[in-house]
Design a protein around this motif. Sequence first.
Motif, PDB file in Angstrom:
ATOM      1  N   ILE A 163       0.891  -1.163   0.000  1.00  0.00           N
ATOM      2  CA  ILE A 163       0.000   0.000   0.000  1.00  0.00           C
ATOM      3  C   ILE A 163       0.928   1.210   0.000  1.00  0.00           C
ATOM      4  CG2 ILE A 163      -1.808   1.255   1.239  1.00  0.00           C
ATOM      5  CD1 ILE A 163      -2.388  -1.439   2.735  1.00  0.00           C
ATOM      6  N   THR A 164       0.707   2.141  -0.904  1.00  0.00           N
ATOM      7  CA  THR A 164       1.549   3.336  -0.976  1.00  0.00           C
ATOM      8  C   THR A 164       0.884   4.451  -0.185  1.00  0.00           C
ATOM      9  OG1 THR A 164       2.323   2.669  -3.168  1.00  0.00           O
ATOM     10  CG2 THR A 164       2.735   4.948  -2.506  1.00  0.00           C
ATOM     11  N   PHE A 165       1.625   4.973   0.786  1.00  0.00           N
ATOM     12  CA  PHE A 165       1.133   6.032   1.660  1.00  0.00           C
ATOM     13  C   PHE A 165       1.914   7.323   1.436  1.00  0.00           C
ATOM     14  CE2 PHE A 165       0.097   2.181   4.063  1.00  0.00           C
ATOM     15  CZ  PHE A 165      -1.189   2.441   4.500  1.00  0.00           C
ATOM     16  N   ALA A 166       1.251   8.441   1.672  1.00  0.00           N
ATOM     17  CA  ALA A 166       1.887   9.746   1.779  1.00  0.00           C
ATOM     18  C   ALA A 166       1.738  10.148   3.249  1.00  0.00           C
ATOM     19  CB  ALA A 166       1.198  10.763   0.872  1.00  0.00           C
ATOM     20  N   VAL A 167       2.869  10.313   3.938  1.00  0.00           N
ATOM     21  CA  VAL A 167       2.858  10.642   5.365  1.00  0.00           C
ATOM     22  C   VAL A 167       3.445  12.041   5.534  1.00  0.00           C
ATOM     23  CG1 VAL A 167       3.665   9.966   7.658  1.00  0.00           C
ATOM     24  CG2 VAL A 167       3.151   8.199   5.943  1.00  0.00           C
ATOM     25  N   GLY A 168       2.600  12.986   5.908  1.00  0.00           N
ATOM     26  CA  GLY A 168       3.030  14.374   6.085  1.00  0.00           C
ATOM     27  C   GLY A 168       3.402  14.652   7.524  1.00  0.00           C
ATOM     28  N   VAL A 169       4.589  15.232   7.705  1.00  0.00           N
ATOM     29  CA  VAL A 169       5.086  15.543   9.044  1.00  0.00           C
ATOM     30  C   VAL A 169       5.487  17.019   9.083  1.00  0.00           C
ATOM     31  CG1 VAL A 169       6.770  14.955  10.832  1.00  0.00           C
ATOM     32  CG2 VAL A 169       5.962  13.179   9.264  1.00  0.00           C
TER      33      VAL A 169
END
Length: 185
Positions: A97-103
Amino acid sequence: MKTLWTAALLAVAAPALADQLFLRESEAPRALFGEHVTSTRKTLELSPPEVAELSRVLERKVEIRSYPYLEIRPETDGDRILGEIFLLDVIGQSQPITFAVGVKPDGTLQDVQVMVYREPHGDEIRERRFRAQFAGKKLQDPLVVGKDIDAISGATISSSSAAYAARKGLALADLLRRRTAGKQP
């Protein structure tokens, strides 16, 4: 001939599983950090000690050393960093599963979004009500599905994958922030 016929029949009868594209990389900055932002694609290359530290923090062996991310800045103030978005593939039940994780720069989680979902079910993890549980979390916060994060019924593995992606994004942002701070006089 019989095996060829059987293979053809199975190919037709098997359900077609197609990747579900929910968010393109070019759309991720605005989806996670709002309008009027710009991004620069970069790669975080980890040293062997950083890979070992990441493995320790995640309590899972990590072998990947190279991580793509987007550095997010406002369109009007290019000197200020709003955060980073780490683009991560995390295994679901059997597919990544490809995620975009914004920090954010202070180390808090901005958002977690599903970019590409490849499993036959469980894509409910992309819904806002599930993702909202991650907002504001820090690396020191527990992210245990069933305890700190409510799983989606029928999508427990995908829920755990999202929690792992969030934790990994936070850990990578922490490594990047400490590395950048070390370069400053």
